[in-house]
Write a protein that holds these residues in place. Structure first.
Motif, PDB file in Angstrom:
ATOM      1  N   ALA A 335       0.826  -1.206   0.000  1.00 23.04           N
ATOM      2  CA  ALA A 335       0.000   0.000   0.000  1.00 23.04           C
ATOM      3  C   ALA A 335       0.856   1.249   0.000  1.00 23.04           C
ATOM      4  O   ALA A 335       0.539   2.241  -0.653  1.00 23.04           O
ATOM      5  N   ALA A 336       1.969   1.229   0.748  1.00 21.17           N
ATOM      6  CA  ALA A 336       2.804   2.416   0.840  1.00 21.17           C
ATOM      7  C   ALA A 336       3.515   2.708  -0.457  1.00 21.17           C
ATOM      8  O   ALA A 336       3.866   3.850  -0.734  1.00 21.17           O
ATOM      9  N   SER A 337       3.780   1.698  -1.268  1.00 20.50           N
ATOM     10  CA  SER A 337       4.527   1.889  -2.501  1.00 20.50           C
ATOM     11  C   SER A 337       3.675   2.464  -3.621  1.00 20.50           C
ATOM     12  O   SER A 337       4.188   2.759  -4.689  1.00 20.50           O
ATOM     13  N   VAL A 338       2.379   2.614  -3.373  1.00 18.34           N
ATOM     14  CA  VAL A 338       1.493   3.116  -4.426  1.00 18.34           C
ATOM     15  C   VAL A 338       0.732   4.337  -3.934  1.00 18.34           C
ATOM     16  O   VAL A 338      -0.459   4.483  -4.139  1.00 18.34           O
ATOM     17  N   ARG A 339       1.412   5.226  -3.264  1.00 17.19           N
ATOM     18  CA  ARG A 339       0.794   6.466  -2.807  1.00 17.19           C
ATOM     19  C   ARG A 339       0.268   7.246  -4.014  1.00 17.19           C
ATOM     20  O   ARG A 339       0.947   7.356  -5.024  1.00 17.19           O
ATOM     21  N   PRO A 340      -0.936   7.794  -3.929  1.00 15.66           N
ATOM     22  CA  PRO A 340      -1.503   8.528  -5.069  1.00 15.66           C
ATOM     23  C   PRO A 340      -0.699   9.771  -5.393  1.00 15.66           C
ATOM     24  O   PRO A 340      -0.077  10.375  -4.506  1.00 15.66           O
ATOM     25  N   TYR A 341      -0.682  10.136  -6.659  1.00 10.94           N
ATOM     26  CA  TYR A 341      -0.001  11.349  -7.087  1.00 10.94           C
ATOM     27  C   TYR A 341      -0.921  12.536  -6.845  1.00 10.94           C
ATOM     28  O   TYR A 341      -1.896  12.740  -7.564  1.00 10.94           O
ATOM     29  N   LEU A 342      -0.659  13.313  -5.799  1.00  8.18           N
ATOM     30  CA  LEU A 342      -1.486  14.455  -5.435  1.00  8.18           C
ATOM     31  C   LEU A 342      -2.946  14.021  -5.296  1.00  8.18           C
ATOM     32  O   LEU A 342      -3.242  13.095  -4.560  1.00  8.18           O
ATOM     33  N   CYS A 343      -3.857  14.677  -6.031  1.00  5.70           N
ATOM     34  CA  CYS A 343      -5.287  14.326  -5.945  1.00  5.70           C
ATOM     35  C   CYS A 343      -5.781  13.672  -7.224  1.00  5.70           C
ATOM     36  O   CYS A 343      -6.946  13.831  -7.614  1.00  5.70           O
ATOM     37  N   THR A 344      -4.901  12.946  -7.892  1.00 12.02           N
ATOM     38  CA  THR A 344      -5.277  12.295  -9.146  1.00 12.02           C
ATOM     39  C   THR A 344      -6.494  11.400  -8.977  1.00 12.02           C
ATOM     40  O   THR A 344      -6.526  10.549  -8.084  1.00 12.02           O
ATOM     41  N   LEU A 362      -6.378  23.382  -8.580  1.00 13.70           N
ATOM     42  CA  LEU A 362      -7.012  22.081  -8.803  1.00 13.70           C
ATOM     43  C   LEU A 362      -6.490  21.417 -10.072  1.00 13.70           C
ATOM     44  O   LEU A 362      -6.493  20.192 -10.188  1.00 13.70           O
ATOM     45  N   VAL A 363      -6.052  22.222 -11.047  1.00 16.21           N
ATOM     46  CA  VAL A 363      -5.378  21.667 -12.228  1.00 16.21           C
ATOM     47  C   VAL A 363      -4.081  20.989 -11.786  1.00 16.21           C
ATOM     48  O   VAL A 363      -3.791  19.847 -12.160  1.00 16.21           O
ATOM     49  N   HIS A 364      -3.280  21.700 -11.002  1.00 12.12           N
ATOM     50  CA  HIS A 364      -1.998  21.157 -10.546  1.00 12.12           C
ATOM     51  C   HIS A 364      -2.185  19.914  -9.681  1.00 12.12           C
ATOM     52  O   HIS A 364      -1.319  19.031  -9.653  1.00 12.12           O
ATOM     53  N   GLN A 365      -3.321  19.824  -8.992  1.00 12.57           N
ATOM     54  CA  GLN A 365      -3.588  18.672  -8.124  1.00 12.57           C
ATOM     55  C   GLN A 365      -4.138  17.474  -8.894  1.00 12.57           C
ATOM     56  O   GLN A 365      -4.351  16.413  -8.330  1.00 12.57           O
ATOM     57  N   ARG A 366      -4.412  17.652 -10.185  1.00  9.19           N
ATOM     58  CA  ARG A 366      -4.936  16.579 -11.047  1.00  9.19           C
ATOM     59  C   ARG A 366      -6.324  16.108 -10.604  1.00  9.19           C
ATOM     60  O   ARG A 366      -6.660  14.917 -10.709  1.00  9.19           O
ATOM     61  N   ILE A 367      -7.129  17.040 -10.113  1.00 10.71           N
ATOM     62  CA  ILE A 367      -8.518  16.714  -9.780  1.00 10.71           C
ATOM     63  C   ILE A 367      -9.239  16.228 -11.031  1.00 10.71           C
ATOM     64  O   ILE A 367      -9.016  16.727 -12.134  1.00 10.71           O
ATOM     65  N   ARG A 368     -10.128  15.255 -10.877  1.00 11.42           N
ATOM     66  CA  ARG A 368     -10.823  14.661 -12.027  1.00 11.42           C
ATOM     67  C   ARG A 368     -12.135  15.372 -12.348  1.00 11.42           C
ATOM     68  O   ARG A 368     -12.447  15.623 -13.513  1.00 11.42           O
ATOM     69  N   ARG A 369     -12.923  15.685 -11.307  1.00 12.04           N
ATOM     70  CA  ARG A 369     -14.213  16.348 -11.516  1.00 12.04           C
ATOM     71  C   ARG A 369     -14.416  17.416 -10.451  1.00 12.04           C
ATOM     72  O   ARG A 369     -14.039  17.223  -9.296  1.00 12.04           O
TER      73      ARG A 369
END
Length: 407
Positions: A335-344, A362-369
């Motif tokens: 689980a630790a090896s797959v930390r999400p990239y920001l808010c992707t 929110l663009v820089h955070q990679r928000i989806r919606r």
């Protein structure tokens, strides 16, 4: 079935470009001619070679109609009509097109075609009344662009209610609120509300603006800003009024505020709701992945040193379906090896449409919606004033929706 109260809610997609009234779409003039159906294939192949419609790829080259006798009649776009230096219509055709016309003994005429591709079926239907065009519905790989199912709609409404409750949880001052959600597991990742007004009390500790002193409120009112007394009953009138505490509605209002020095009040103009929620999400990551954070810092230094040789690698991304909030994970575990990239891949729910600063964050955070309830007529970056979601120069684009609340 959805109850009566839920049926009053609506989810509206905010497209990348502002909609154009179907009857007011811009047009350009083009030369066209009727042609015999049996000659059409050969003629079109030659025409595409010498006069391709490079800037009008949405316009179909052939129009099929029935004449007065009920027979099929084909008309073809020859080329765009040019204008003179005075802006008047030129009747001169390109030499190679004129030669083709002469060889087929055609009689050119001027027709109008729509300048831009249709963004909706309604626009497309109006365009085809002038000349046939092609229409391609949005094909984004983002849920909700083409509509929401009953279960997804209910989920959107529930999370928006959380944001609304957070926005009205203070002592009377209206604020914007943000809720970041991982839609893959329907889990709230972080929340936040406007914190641009802060001060120190007698004990020297910092307080949130939600418990503002009466003297500070009077200063705000003396500067001409209106104060909303009751949030729930006036919520649906939000777009029609200026709310003092909603930072995105007037991002520069802090510049003109006169502060009461006795309360040790100070302003932090960057702490809008979305920014606070992003900060909370980052803090959550640091708590869940404490050792991985140290590893990543070392990796980032190495990446910067080798950036000249190629693009630096990005952190892996995943959902946190099996991660319990508040527990530290071992850096060497899966689980630790797959930390999400920001808010992707995450969604964010905002009570008011964000300003440009928040929308870019929110663009820089990679928000989806992004979901918001009320438009921001003076500083909105996602539909009201600007449409950042349609800016092609950005390296990330999210989908934007407005959630219309019941009256």
């Amino acid at each position: 079935m959805m109850n009566e109260k839920t049926e009053l809610w609506q989810i509206i997609h905010i497209p990348d470009k502002p909609p154009i009234s179907p009857t007011e779409q811009p047009t350009v003039n083009a030369f066209a001619s009727v042609i015999e159906p049996k000659l059409a294939n050969t003629f079109i192949r030659r025409l595409n070679q010498i006069a391709p419609l490079e800037n009008l790829r949405h316009v179909k080259r052939i129009q099929k109609r029935h004449d007065e006798k009920g027979k099929n009649q084909l008309s073809v776009i020859l080329c765009l009509a040019s204008e003179t230096e005075n802006g008047k219509q030129s009747n001169n055709l390109p030499e190679n097109v004129q030669e083709l016309i002469n060889s087929y003994q055609l009689s050119p005429f001027i027709t109008k075609v729509c300048k831009y591709a249709a963004t909706s079926r309604e626009e497309w239907e109006e365009q085809c009344k002038l000349w046939p065009t092609s229409y391609h519905p949005p094909t984004y790989n983002i849920n909700g662009i083409t509509g929401f199912g009953e279960e997804d709609s209910q989920s959107v409404f529930d999370f928006m209610k959380v944001a609304v409750d957070l926005a009205k949880s203070g002592g009377g001052l209206m604020v914007n609120a943000a809720v970041i959600v991982d839609p893959s597991v329907q889990q709230i990742i972080a929340t936040g509300h406007d914190q641009i007004y802060s001060w120190h009390n007698k004990t020297g500790t910092e307080n949130s603006h939600l418990k503002k002193p009466a003297s500070f409120a009077s200063n705000l009112n003396s500067n001409g800003a209106s104060h909303l007394n009751v949030f729930p009953n006036n919520l649906h009138n939000g777009p029609e009024r200026l709310y003092v505490g909603v930072s995105c509605l007037s991002p520069w209002q802090w510049c003109g505020q006169q502060l009461d020095m006795e309360t040790s009040c100070y302003l932090h103009p960057l702490r809008h709701a979305a920014i606070v929620a992003i900060e909370s999400s980052a803090e959550r990551d640091r708590r869940l992945f404490p050792r991985l954070l140290h590893t990543e810092k070392s990796f980032e230094v190495e990446s910067m040193q080798s950036s000249c040789a190629g693009s630096p690698a990005k952190r892996q991304k995943t959902n946190l379906a099996n991660v319990e909030d508040g527990k530290e994970l071992d850096a060497h575990s899966e689980a630790a090896s797959v930390r999400p990239y920001l808010c992707t891949g995450y969604d964010i729910y905002l009570v008011w449409e964000p300003c440009t600063m928040c929308a870019m964050a929110l663009v820089h955070q990679r928000i989806r919606r992004i979901f918001y309830a009320f438009p921001n007529p003076n500083a909105g970056a996602l539909g009201s004033v600007h449409r950042l979601q349609g800016e092609k120069s950005l390296n990330h684009h999210y989908a934007v929706f407005r959630v219309v609340l019941p009256q």
